[in-house]
Motif scaffolding. Structure first.
Motif, PDB file in Angstrom:
ATOM      1  N   GLN A 277       0.957  -1.162  -0.004  1.00 38.51           N
ATOM      2  CA  GLN A 277      -0.078   0.111   0.129  1.00 38.51           C
ATOM      3  C   GLN A 277       0.858   1.090  -0.138  1.00 38.51           C
ATOM      4  OE1 GLN A 277      -2.194  -1.297   3.403  1.00 38.51           O
ATOM      5  NE2 GLN A 277      -3.808  -0.161   2.456  1.00 38.51           N
ATOM      6  N   CYS A 278       1.854   1.046   0.816  1.00 40.00           N
ATOM      7  CA  CYS A 278       2.713   2.481   0.892  1.00 40.00           C
ATOM      8  C   CYS A 278       3.630   2.496  -0.279  1.00 40.00           C
ATOM      9  CB  CYS A 278       3.860   2.359   2.123  1.00 40.00           C
ATOM     10  SG  CYS A 278       2.936   2.343   3.816  1.00 40.00           S
ATOM     11  N   LYS A 279       3.840   1.626  -1.138  1.00 34.18           N
ATOM     12  CA  LYS A 279       4.583   1.624  -2.286  1.00 34.18           C
ATOM     13  C   LYS A 279       3.830   2.310  -3.375  1.00 34.18           C
ATOM     14  CE  LYS A 279       7.673  -0.939  -5.303  1.00 34.18           C
ATOM     15  NZ  LYS A 279       7.543  -0.329  -6.393  1.00 34.18           N
ATOM     16  N   VAL A 280       2.465   2.026  -3.342  1.00 32.29           N
ATOM     17  CA  VAL A 280       1.415   2.873  -4.416  1.00 32.29           C
ATOM     18  C   VAL A 280       1.624   4.382  -4.057  1.00 32.29           C
ATOM     19  CG1 VAL A 280      -0.839   3.039  -5.023  1.00 32.29           C
ATOM     20  CG2 VAL A 280       0.086   0.619  -4.481  1.00 32.29           C
ATOM     21  N   VAL A 281       1.552   4.466  -2.937  1.00 34.12           N
ATOM     22  CA  VAL A 281       1.661   6.075  -2.538  1.00 34.12           C
ATOM     23  C   VAL A 281       2.844   6.723  -2.936  1.00 34.12           C
ATOM     24  CG1 VAL A 281       1.387   7.611  -0.691  1.00 34.12           C
ATOM     25  CG2 VAL A 281      -0.091   5.609  -0.558  1.00 34.12           C
ATOM     26  N   VAL A 282       3.926   6.091  -2.480  1.00 35.50           N
ATOM     27  CA  VAL A 282       5.360   6.525  -2.814  1.00 35.50           C
ATOM     28  C   VAL A 282       5.601   6.557  -4.403  1.00 35.50           C
ATOM     29  CG1 VAL A 282       7.913   6.571  -2.631  1.00 35.50           C
ATOM     30  CG2 VAL A 282       6.189   6.214  -0.699  1.00 35.50           C
ATOM     31  N   ASP A 283       5.252   5.827  -5.137  1.00 32.41           N
ATOM     32  CA  ASP A 283       5.328   5.579  -6.586  1.00 32.41           C
ATOM     33  C   ASP A 283       4.526   6.661  -7.237  1.00 32.41           C
ATOM     34  OD1 ASP A 283       7.145   3.423  -6.087  1.00 32.41           O
ATOM     35  OD2 ASP A 283       5.634   1.895  -6.920  1.00 32.41           O
ATOM     36  N   LEU A 284       3.240   6.992  -6.708  1.00 31.96           N
ATOM     37  CA  LEU A 284       2.850   7.885  -7.500  1.00 31.96           C
ATOM     38  C   LEU A 284       3.301   9.357  -6.815  1.00 31.96           C
ATOM     39  CD1 LEU A 284       0.055   9.298  -8.907  1.00 31.96           C
ATOM     40  CD2 LEU A 284      -0.966   9.062  -6.406  1.00 31.96           C
ATOM     41  N   ALA A 285       3.545   9.324  -5.954  1.00 27.87           N
ATOM     42  CA  ALA A 285       4.186  10.950  -5.345  1.00 27.87           C
ATOM     43  C   ALA A 285       5.633  10.760  -6.307  1.00 27.87           C
ATOM     44  CB  ALA A 285       4.703  10.833  -3.997  1.00 27.87           C
ATOM     45  N   LYS A 286       6.408  10.035  -6.611  1.00 29.27           N
ATOM     46  CA  LYS A 286       7.410  10.286  -7.460  1.00 29.27           C
ATOM     47  C   LYS A 286       7.175  10.587  -8.814  1.00 29.27           C
ATOM     48  CE  LYS A 286      10.584   6.929  -5.041  1.00 29.27           C
ATOM     49  NZ  LYS A 286      11.144   5.537  -5.071  1.00 29.27           N
ATOM     50  N   GLN A 287       5.849  10.177  -9.435  1.00 27.89           N
ATOM     51  CA  GLN A 287       5.452  10.404 -10.659  1.00 27.89           C
ATOM     52  C   GLN A 287       5.120  11.852 -10.559  1.00 27.89           C
ATOM     53  OE1 GLN A 287       2.336   7.839 -12.390  1.00 27.89           O
ATOM     54  NE2 GLN A 287       3.239   6.032 -11.379  1.00 27.89           N
ATOM     55  N   VAL A 288       4.400  12.325  -9.642  1.00 29.98           N
ATOM     56  CA  VAL A 288       4.143  13.759  -9.511  1.00 29.98           C
ATOM     57  C   VAL A 288       5.152  14.651  -9.445  1.00 29.98           C
ATOM     58  CG1 VAL A 288       2.742  15.490  -8.192  1.00 29.98           C
ATOM     59  CG2 VAL A 288       1.589  13.156  -8.547  1.00 29.98           C
ATOM     60  N   ALA A 289       6.123  14.245  -8.565  1.00 26.72           N
ATOM     61  CA  ALA A 289       7.551  14.960  -8.203  1.00 26.72           C
ATOM     62  C   ALA A 289       8.216  15.289  -9.650  1.00 26.72           C
ATOM     63  CB  ALA A 289       8.200  14.371  -7.156  1.00 26.72           C
ATOM     64  N   ALA A 290       8.160  14.103 -10.371  1.00 23.82           N
ATOM     65  CA  ALA A 290       9.025  14.290 -11.679  1.00 23.82           C
ATOM     66  C   ALA A 290       8.371  15.235 -12.533  1.00 23.82           C
ATOM     67  CB  ALA A 290       9.203  12.743 -12.153  1.00 23.82           C
ATOM     68  N   LYS A 291       7.055  15.572 -12.449  1.00 25.80           N
ATOM     69  CA  LYS A 291       6.565  16.689 -13.156  1.00 25.80           C
ATOM     70  C   LYS A 291       6.410  17.921 -12.681  1.00 25.80           C
ATOM     71  CE  LYS A 291       5.245  13.511 -16.868  1.00 25.80           C
ATOM     72  NZ  LYS A 291       5.745  13.694 -18.141  1.00 25.80           N
ATOM     73  N   ASP A 292       6.290  18.200 -11.241  1.00 32.01           N
ATOM     74  CA  ASP A 292       5.999  19.284 -10.559  1.00 32.01           C
ATOM     75  C   ASP A 292       7.048  19.548  -9.691  1.00 32.01           C
ATOM     76  OD1 ASP A 292       4.663  21.233  -8.987  1.00 32.01           O
ATOM     77  OD2 ASP A 292       2.900  20.771 -10.056  1.00 32.01           O
ATOM     78  N   ALA A 293       8.105  20.525  -9.784  1.00 35.01           N
ATOM     79  CA  ALA A 293       9.170  21.090  -8.859  1.00 35.01           C
ATOM     80  C   ALA A 293       8.628  21.283  -7.389  1.00 35.01           C
ATOM     81  CB  ALA A 293      10.008  22.058  -9.592  1.00 35.01           C
ATOM     82  N   ASP A 294       7.374  21.930  -7.469  1.00 33.64           N
ATOM     83  CA  ASP A 294       6.861  22.300  -6.248  1.00 33.64           C
ATOM     84  C   ASP A 294       6.455  21.235  -5.518  1.00 33.64           C
ATOM     85  OD1 ASP A 294       6.917  24.905  -6.740  1.00 33.64           O
ATOM     86  OD2 ASP A 294       5.198  25.168  -7.613  1.00 33.64           O
ATOM     87  N   PHE A 295       5.898  20.028  -5.984  1.00 33.58           N
ATOM     88  CA  PHE A 295       5.498  18.733  -5.311  1.00 33.58           C
ATOM     89  C   PHE A 295       6.674  17.993  -5.059  1.00 33.58           C
ATOM     90  CE2 PHE A 295       1.109  19.484  -6.782  1.00 33.58           C
ATOM     91  CZ  PHE A 295       0.625  19.094  -5.528  1.00 33.58           C
ATOM     92  N   ALA A 296       7.727  18.207  -5.671  1.00 37.28           N
ATOM     93  CA  ALA A 296       9.138  17.457  -5.368  1.00 37.28           C
ATOM     94  C   ALA A 296       9.452  17.987  -4.200  1.00 37.28           C
ATOM     95  CB  ALA A 296       9.993  17.679  -6.513  1.00 37.28           C
ATOM     96  N   LYS A 297       9.583  19.262  -4.114  1.00 41.46           N
ATOM     97  CA  LYS A 297      10.107  19.834  -2.819  1.00 41.46           C
ATOM     98  C   LYS A 297       8.974  19.333  -1.425  1.00 41.46           C
ATOM     99  CE  LYS A 297      12.103  24.043  -4.797  1.00 41.46           C
ATOM    100  NZ  LYS A 297      12.055  25.273  -4.737  1.00 41.46           N
TER     101      LYS A 297
END
Length: 301
Positions: A277-297
């Protein structure tokens, strides 16, 4: 951001190609194609099915600058093999290097019954979107709303009085679309494609829009349609995982690097199931962070 782009492009070009601006496919294509060449991704909606009266010979021009063709879900099952062959011929004829994919709209009772078959109908399937308004009509539901709940679709709390006839009781509004969304998500997950929630029609109620989007996000949807510019920010916020959830999920993955065993974190047991379950959340966060610098921070990724 990609989902937001899909929503904006899809709504704009749907109005062009469905006759909202141009009355025939040739003039629509003439106006769409120059713009399509400037976009990285584009949805094109084809209403109807082969043999229904629409001209696929003229519709073929829509695909020259696009990646996605959008069809009613029941048409995908009925004409899946034909569509695969047609798209392969169009790709070869026009020198399209990237494959044209198919995105179905789940908007009929027949489509809901066959949604698992639809999701696996073709290797070109990219995803399925939920179409609440057309589905409501197909089911003969008694609502004129486009997505969202209904004030009369409620369950009542138990009455504490012996005489229940005149005692006010609290009512709790239910989700009209919970069953269908869950069935669509399961079918898409099993087939390895993406489920999307559809439109929310009341632009004046951003809170209700956000609640509906969040329900679908929590259930597994990858995104939602935006019918109005005000809904884009809502979709971006909702379909990006909560920073607190991401932070906790990262702690679990760090405590269980290989996903085996069991640990206690903040008084909560974590094992191989919660690790996934946690891997699903972190993998999605990585996808978002790769596209959005604000979310990456924000995510620390």
């Amino acid at each position: 951001k990609t989902l937001t782009c899909f929503s904006q492009c899809r709504c704009h070009f749907d109005s062009l190609l469905s006759g909202g601006v141009f009355s025939n496919s040739e003039s629509a294509a003439d106006n769409v194609l120059p713009v399509a060449g400037t976009l990285s991704r584009l949805y094109i909606r084809l209403s109807g099915s082969p043999g229904s009266g629409n001209s696929y010979e003229s519709d073929r021009r829509y695909f020259r600058g696009s990646l996605f063709g959008e069809l009613r879900a029941s048409d995908v099952v009925a004409k899946g093999s034909f569509l695969d062959q047609l798209l392969a011929l169009l790709e070869a004829k026009h020198g399209i290097q990237r494959p044209i994919l198919i995105h179905a709209i789940l908007e009929t009772a027949l489509g809901v019954v066959n949604v698992a078959e639809i999701a696996a109908a073709s290797p070109r399937m990219q995803g399925i979107s939920f179409g609440p308004a057309d589905l409501a009509a197909s089911r003969r539901m008694k609502t004129t709303r486009v997505g969202g709940g209904h004030p009369d679709y409620v369950v009542l709390a138990d009455s504490e009085a012996s005489d229940r006839s005149d005692t006010p009781r609290k009512g709790y509004q239910q989700d009209l679309w919970h069953y269908t969304t869950a069935k669509m998500v399961d079918a898409c997950a099993a087939a390895g494609i993406k489920p999307f929630y559809g439109p929310f029609g009341d632009f004046s109620d951003p809170a209700a829009c956000e609640a509906q989007f969040r329900n679908s996000f929590l259930m597994g949807c990858a995104g939602a349609w935006s019918l109005h510019p005000s809904q884009i920010a809502i979709a971006k916020r909702v379909f990006s995982p909560d920073p607190k959830e991401v932070a906790f999920a990262k702690r679990v993955l760090e405590a269980m690097p290989d996903g085996t065993g069991a640990v206690m974190i903040d008084g909560r047991m974590q094992d191989d199931a919660t690790w996934k379950q946690c891997k699903v959340v972190v993998d999605l966060a990585k996808q978002v962070a790769a596209k959005d610098a604000d979310f990456a921070k924000i995510y620390g990724l």
